[in-house]
Scaffold this motif. Structure first.
Motif, PDB file in Angstrom:
ATOM      1  N   VAL A   1     128.834 105.531 104.245  1.00  0.00           N
ATOM      2  CA  VAL A   1     127.639 106.333 104.446  1.00  0.00           C
ATOM      3  C   VAL A   1     126.395 105.469 104.261  1.00  0.00           C
ATOM      4  CG1 VAL A   1     127.417 107.117 102.052  1.00  0.00           C
ATOM      5  CG2 VAL A   1     126.611 108.569 103.887  1.00  0.00           C
ATOM      6  N   SER A   2     125.341 105.796 105.019  1.00  0.00           N
ATOM      7  CA  SER A   2     124.061 105.109 104.859  1.00  0.00           C
ATOM      8  C   SER A   2     122.936 106.098 105.122  1.00  0.00           C
ATOM      9  CB  SER A   2     123.959 103.906 105.801  1.00  0.00           C
ATOM     10  OG  SER A   2     124.082 104.316 107.136  1.00  0.00           O
ATOM     11  N   CYS A   3     121.736 105.749 104.651  1.00  0.00           N
ATOM     12  CA  CYS A   3     120.600 106.654 104.802  1.00  0.00           C
ATOM     13  C   CYS A   3     119.320 105.844 104.950  1.00  0.00           C
ATOM     14  CB  CYS A   3     120.501 107.559 103.576  1.00  0.00           C
ATOM     15  SG  CYS A   3     119.108 108.710 103.638  1.00  0.00           S
ATOM     16  N   ILE A   4     118.507 106.260 105.888  1.00  0.00           N
ATOM     17  CA  ILE A   4     117.172 105.693 106.059  1.00  0.00           C
ATOM     18  C   ILE A   4     116.187 106.782 105.657  1.00  0.00           C
ATOM     19  CG2 ILE A   4     115.503 104.746 107.681  1.00  0.00           C
ATOM     20  CD1 ILE A   4     117.905 104.019 109.492  1.00  0.00           C
ATOM     21  N   HIS A   5     115.312 106.472 104.729  1.00  0.00           N
ATOM     22  CA  HIS A   5     114.315 107.439 104.278  1.00  0.00           C
ATOM     23  C   HIS A   5     112.970 106.725 104.223  1.00  0.00           C
ATOM     24  CE1 HIS A   5     112.260 110.422 101.819  1.00  0.00           C
ATOM     25  NE2 HIS A   5     113.203 111.248 102.209  1.00  0.00           N
ATOM     26  N   PRO A   6     111.894 107.388 104.667  1.00  0.00           N
ATOM     27  CA  PRO A   6     110.576 106.735 104.657  1.00  0.00           C
ATOM     28  C   PRO A   6     110.209 106.198 103.269  1.00  0.00           C
ATOM     29  CG  PRO A   6     110.461 108.844 105.768  1.00  0.00           C
ATOM     30  CD  PRO A   6     111.830 108.752 105.159  1.00  0.00           C
ATOM     31  N   LEU A   7     109.573 105.063 103.254  1.00  0.00           N
ATOM     32  CA  LEU A   7     109.064 104.419 102.040  1.00  0.00           C
ATOM     33  C   LEU A   7     110.155 103.945 101.087  1.00  0.00           C
ATOM     34  CD1 LEU A   7     106.092 106.859 101.335  1.00  0.00           C
ATOM     35  CD2 LEU A   7     106.054 104.735 102.643  1.00  0.00           C
ATOM     36  N   SER A   8     111.391 103.852 101.571  1.00  0.00           N
ATOM     37  CA  SER A   8     112.502 103.364 100.759  1.00  0.00           C
ATOM     38  C   SER A   8     113.317 102.385 101.586  1.00  0.00           C
ATOM     39  CB  SER A   8     113.423 104.518 100.345  1.00  0.00           C
ATOM     40  OG  SER A   8     112.731 105.452  99.577  1.00  0.00           O
ATOM     41  N   PRO A   9     113.933 101.412 100.925  1.00  0.00           N
ATOM     42  CA  PRO A   9     114.833 100.544 101.677  1.00  0.00           C
ATOM     43  C   PRO A   9     116.066 101.323 102.121  1.00  0.00           C
ATOM     44  CG  PRO A   9     114.866  99.985  99.335  1.00  0.00           C
ATOM     45  CD  PRO A   9     113.835 101.051  99.528  1.00  0.00           C
ATOM     46  N   MET A  10     116.726 100.850 103.160  1.00  0.00           N
ATOM     47  CA  MET A  10     117.929 101.528 103.642  1.00  0.00           C
ATOM     48  C   MET A  10     118.982 101.520 102.537  1.00  0.00           C
ATOM     49  SD  MET A  10     119.804 101.169 107.212  1.00  0.00           S
ATOM     50  CE  MET A  10     121.168 102.190 107.674  1.00  0.00           C
ATOM     51  N   ALA A  11     119.642 102.639 102.360  1.00  0.00           N
ATOM     52  CA  ALA A  11     120.681 102.775 101.342  1.00  0.00           C
ATOM     53  C   ALA A  11     122.044 102.711 102.018  1.00  0.00           C
ATOM     54  CB  ALA A  11     120.521 104.092 100.601  1.00  0.00           C
ATOM     55  N   TYR A  12     122.937 101.896 101.459  1.00  0.00           N
ATOM     56  CA  TYR A  12     124.294 101.744 101.976  1.00  0.00           C
ATOM     57  C   TYR A  12     125.284 102.144 100.899  1.00  0.00           C
ATOM     58  CZ  TYR A  12     122.191  98.784 105.574  1.00  0.00           C
ATOM     59  OH  TYR A  12     121.433  98.308 106.610  1.00  0.00           O
ATOM     60  N   GLY A  13     126.265 102.914 101.279  1.00  0.00           N
ATOM     61  CA  GLY A  13     127.303 103.313 100.324  1.00  0.00           C
ATOM     62  C   GLY A  13     126.882 104.519  99.512  1.00  0.00           C
ATOM     63  N   GLN A  14     127.868 105.227  99.036  1.00  0.00           N
ATOM     64  CA  GLN A  14     127.649 106.486  98.329  1.00  0.00           C
ATOM     65  C   GLN A  14     126.701 106.339  97.134  1.00  0.00           C
ATOM     66  OE1 GLN A  14     130.863 108.202  95.842  1.00  0.00           O
ATOM     67  NE2 GLN A  14     130.983 109.688  97.498  1.00  0.00           N
ATOM     68  N   GLU A  15     126.900 105.331  96.296  1.00  0.00           N
ATOM     69  CA  GLU A  15     126.076 105.188  95.097  1.00  0.00           C
ATOM     70  C   GLU A  15     124.605 104.956  95.446  1.00  0.00           C
ATOM     71  OE1 GLU A  15     125.707 102.534  91.012  1.00  0.00           O
ATOM     72  OE2 GLU A  15     127.483 102.321  92.270  1.00  0.00           O
TER      73      GLU A  15
END
Length: 138
Positions: A80-94
């Motif tokens: 899983v990954s997530c892109i959210h404004p003003l944050s670096p891209m998050a990879y992995g569940q944690e």
């Protein structure tokens, strides 16, 4: 009093249905190919409707700051990954969970947020959601 075979859902998964549809076309069995095409479209419509309802529920949880509910919407996979404004891209569940915990605790109070102009794009077995977030801090 029983259902005809045409009324029952085909038990095969989507990739099997697609292969069967192509085979039916090759065999010039266009009635069967059309039936399989319609079954695939019906399933896709159901998946998209379900995803849209889940997206609405996600934004309700997000707006009210329910981090446990927000986490329940994310895959348990490390992919899983997530892109959210003003944050670096998050990879992995944690990382994704940490990102959402930070986002929710930053504002500390409920916000009025919605997802407008939602669009779904299928990429193989994945479904990508893009939308324009509209929000007002409470």
């Amino acid at each position: 009093s029983g259902q005809s075979g045409e009324d029952k859902a085909d038990p095969r998964d989507s990739s099997e249905l697609e292969k069967a549809m192509h085979k039916a076309v090759e065999e010039e069995n266009y009635l069967e190919a059309a039936r399989l095409r319609d079954e695939m479209a019906k399933r896709e419509s159901g998946v998209l409707e379900s995803m849209l309802l889940r997206t609405i529920d996600f934004y309700r949880a997000y707006g009210s700051g329910e981090i446990t509910a927000i986490k329940s919407f994310w895959s348990q996979s490390q992919e899983v990954s997530c892109i959210h404004p003003l944050s670096p891209m998050a990879y992995g569940q944690e990382q994704v969970w940490n990102l959402w915990t930070e986002v929710v605790t930053q504002h500390g109070k409920p916000i009025d947020i919605s997802c407008d102009s939602a669009r779904f794009v299928r990429r193989g077995p994945s479904l990508l959601l893009t939308c324009q977030e509209q929000f007002v801090y409470g």
